[in-house]
Design an enzyme around this catalytic site. Structure first.
Site, short mmCIF file in Angstrom:
data_model
loop_
_atom_site.label_atom_id
_atom_site.label_comp_id
_atom_site.label_asym_id
_atom_site.label_seq_id
_atom_site.Cartn_x
_atom_site.Cartn_y
_atom_site.Cartn_z
N LEU A 113 0.44 43.99 -13.98
CA LEU A 113 1.23 43.34 -15.04
C LEU A 113 2.69 43.78 -14.87
CD1 LEU A 113 0.45 42.64 -18.70
CD2 LEU A 113 2.57 43.87 -18.17
N VAL A 114 3.57 42.78 -14.78
CA VAL A 114 4.99 43.05 -14.59
C VAL A 114 5.75 42.47 -15.77
CG1 VAL A 114 6.99 42.67 -13.07
CG2 VAL A 114 4.68 42.84 -12.08
N THR A 115 6.56 43.29 -16.45
CA THR A 115 7.42 42.73 -17.51
C THR A 115 8.78 42.36 -16.90
OG1 THR A 115 8.48 44.80 -18.21
CG2 THR A 115 6.30 44.29 -19.17
N ALA A 137 9.35 39.59 -15.67
CA ALA A 137 8.90 38.95 -14.43
C ALA A 137 9.56 37.60 -14.18
CB ALA A 137 7.38 38.77 -14.48
N GLY A 145 15.20 38.20 -11.46
CA GLY A 145 15.70 39.35 -10.72
C GLY A 145 14.64 40.22 -10.05
N ASP A 191 7.10 37.84 -19.53
CA ASP A 191 8.53 37.81 -19.85
C ASP A 191 8.71 37.17 -21.22
OD1 ASP A 191 11.20 37.94 -17.75
OD2 ASP A 191 11.50 36.92 -19.67
N TYR A 200 23.50 51.89 -22.52
CA TYR A 200 22.59 51.51 -21.42
C TYR A 200 22.20 52.76 -20.61
CZ TYR A 200 20.98 49.24 -17.10
OH TYR A 200 20.25 48.85 -16.01
N THR A 224 21.38 40.36 -9.07
CA THR A 224 20.41 39.63 -9.91
C THR A 224 21.23 38.93 -11.01
OG1 THR A 224 20.14 41.32 -11.62
CG2 THR A 224 18.74 41.55 -9.66
P1 NAP Z 1 17.39 40.35 -15.11
O1 NAP Z 1 17.54 39.47 -13.90
O2 NAP Z 1 18.27 40.11 -16.28
O3 NAP Z 1 15.85 40.30 -15.56
C1 NAP Z 1 15.41 40.94 -16.72
C2 NAP Z 1 14.29 40.10 -17.33
O4 NAP Z 1 13.79 40.80 -18.48
C3 NAP Z 1 14.77 38.72 -17.82
O5 NAP Z 1 13.85 37.71 -17.47
C4 NAP Z 1 14.85 38.93 -19.32
O6 NAP Z 1 14.70 37.74 -20.07
C5 NAP Z 1 13.66 39.85 -19.53
N1 NAP Z 1 13.70 40.49 -20.85
C6 NAP Z 1 14.78 40.92 -21.54
N2 NAP Z 1 14.42 41.39 -22.74
C7 NAP Z 1 13.07 41.26 -22.83
C8 NAP Z 1 12.11 41.55 -23.82
N3 NAP Z 1 12.47 42.05 -25.02
N4 NAP Z 1 10.80 41.30 -23.56
C9 NAP Z 1 10.43 40.76 -22.39
N5 NAP Z 1 11.29 40.43 -21.40
C10 NAP Z 1 12.59 40.68 -21.61
O7 NAP Z 1 17.62 41.86 -14.72
P2 NAP Z 1 17.28 42.68 -13.37
O8 NAP Z 1 18.55 42.96 -12.71
O9 NAP Z 1 16.14 42.07 -12.66
O10 NAP Z 1 16.81 44.04 -14.04
C11 NAP Z 1 15.46 44.47 -14.06
C12 NAP Z 1 15.43 45.92 -14.49
O11 NAP Z 1 16.17 46.70 -13.53
C13 NAP Z 1 16.11 46.17 -15.83
O12 NAP Z 1 15.39 47.16 -16.53
C14 NAP Z 1 17.48 46.69 -15.45
O13 NAP Z 1 18.04 47.49 -16.45
C15 NAP Z 1 17.15 47.45 -14.20
N6 NAP Z 1 18.28 47.67 -13.29
C16 NAP Z 1 18.95 46.61 -12.75
C17 NAP Z 1 20.01 46.86 -11.88
C18 NAP Z 1 20.82 45.76 -11.24
O14 NAP Z 1 21.85 46.07 -10.60
N7 NAP Z 1 20.41 44.50 -11.33
C19 NAP Z 1 20.37 48.18 -11.57
C20 NAP Z 1 19.65 49.22 -12.15
C21 NAP Z 1 18.60 48.96 -13.00
P3 NAP Z 1 16.07 36.96 -20.50
O15 NAP Z 1 16.64 36.43 -19.23
O16 NAP Z 1 15.56 35.91 -21.45
O17 NAP Z 1 16.95 38.00 -21.15
#
Ligand code: NAP
Length: 250
Positions: free
Chosen positions: A11-13, A15, A18, A38, A159, A194
């Site tokens: 299970l991936v949240t 999902a 990104g 998601d 954050y 992402t």
């Molecule tokens: P992303 O593309 O914004 O994907 C995050 C996903 O989580 C989106 O589909 C979002 O939906 C969903 N989400 C947000 N709030 C939620 C909730 N309450 N319940 C269920 N789903 C929810 O971000 P990402 O870059 O893939 O990031 C994934 C993880 O990696 C995050 O925890 C982020 O903090 C971490 N991270 C990312 C980076 C980076 O550079 N990208 C670096 C370090 C850590 P919506 O689109 O509707 O909001």
């Protein structure tokens, strides 16, 4: 060579986008059945449409809402008659704002998704594993951030605090769950391309990349490959660890 996670249920949240979406793709490629969860169900369905194999489902989840998380796990139990033994907490949000301007509501938004969401999903998953007698060789991977350790990005104090909390919770959870055979690890991505990072202005991006030893941003699949290794039995003695996936940070 056999697939890394053959026949396992994951299970991936987060999902629908990104890193979470790429984790689903690599898990499916490596033989897992995937629950793509998601808050954006349409995006989760698009993820499932993009996966190898057929035994995957998309599911609505709001990780900050206990009722939503428990309902999601009940649905998974009904569909697969077993709990997922791979959990990836990728749902997360980032909001850029100077600390002096944050109010309690902005603060709660970030903490509730990034920290409380990881807690609620982990707790519900472990209860389901224990009830389903499925704790052995289970693996939980929490996505933190390198900003939890090297906060060099102004406007991200809350954050960073939420992601530091994820590292601490990961370590403590591994202390509690190791005796059941459940491993808990954190991955700390650096700058990854992402939708979350799509709005970073070009100049800031250049400045951030200057600090990366590989001199480029990362791709979500480069994080996903590490996460799926941590999900697999190949990493059977890695527990309570925080693994940096940053290209090297100066
Ligand atoms: P992303 O593309 O914004 O994907 C995050 C996903 O989580 C989106 O589909 C979002 O939906 C969903 N989400 C947000 N709030 C939620 C909730 N309450 N319940 C269920 N789903 C929810 O971000 P990402 O870059 O893939 O990031 C994934 C993880 O990696 C995050 O925890 C982020 O903090 C971490 N991270 C990312 C980076 C980076 O550079 N990208 C670096 C370090 C850590 P919506 O689109 O509707 O909001």
């Amino acid at each position: 060579m056999s697939s890394l996670v053959d026949g396992k249920l994951a299970l991936v949240t987060g999902a629908g986008s990104g890193i979470g979406r790429e984790v689903c793709r690599v898990l499916a490629r490596e033989g897992a059945n995937v629950v793509a969860a998601d808050q954006n169900i349409k995006a989760a369905q698009e993820t499932v449409a993009y996966l190898e194999g057929t035994e995957h489902i998309a599911l609505h989840i709001n990780v900050e809402d206990r009722n939503s998380v428990e309902t999601a796990f009940k649905y998974v139990m009904k569909q697969f008659s077993k709990p997922p033994t791979i959990i990836v907490n990728s749902a997360g949000i980032a909001r850029e704002m100077f600390l002096i301007k944050f109010d309690e509501s902005n603060f709660d938004d970030i903490i509730n998704v990034n920290l409380e969401g990881t807690f609620l999903v982990t707790q519900t998953a472990v209860k389901a594993m224990i009830e389903g007698n499925a704790t052995e060789n289970s693996s939980i991977i929490n996505i933190s951030s390198i900003l939890a350790k090297h906060c060099n990005f102004i406007g991200h104090s809350i954050y960073c605090a939420s992601k530091a909390g994820v590292i601490a919770m990961t370590k403590c959870a591994s202390l509690e769950f190791g005796q059941f055979g459940i491993r808990v690890n954190a991955v700390l991505p650096g700058l990854i391309i992402t939708p979350m990072t799509a709005n970073i202005p070009g100049e800031t991006m250049e400045m951030l990349i200057k600090n990366v030893l590989l001199q480029r941003a990362g791709k979500p699949e480069e994080v996903a490959e590490v996460i799926v290794f941590l999900a697999s039995d190949r990493s059977s003695y890695i527990n309570g660890a925080s693994i940096e996936v940053t290209g090297g940070i100066n």
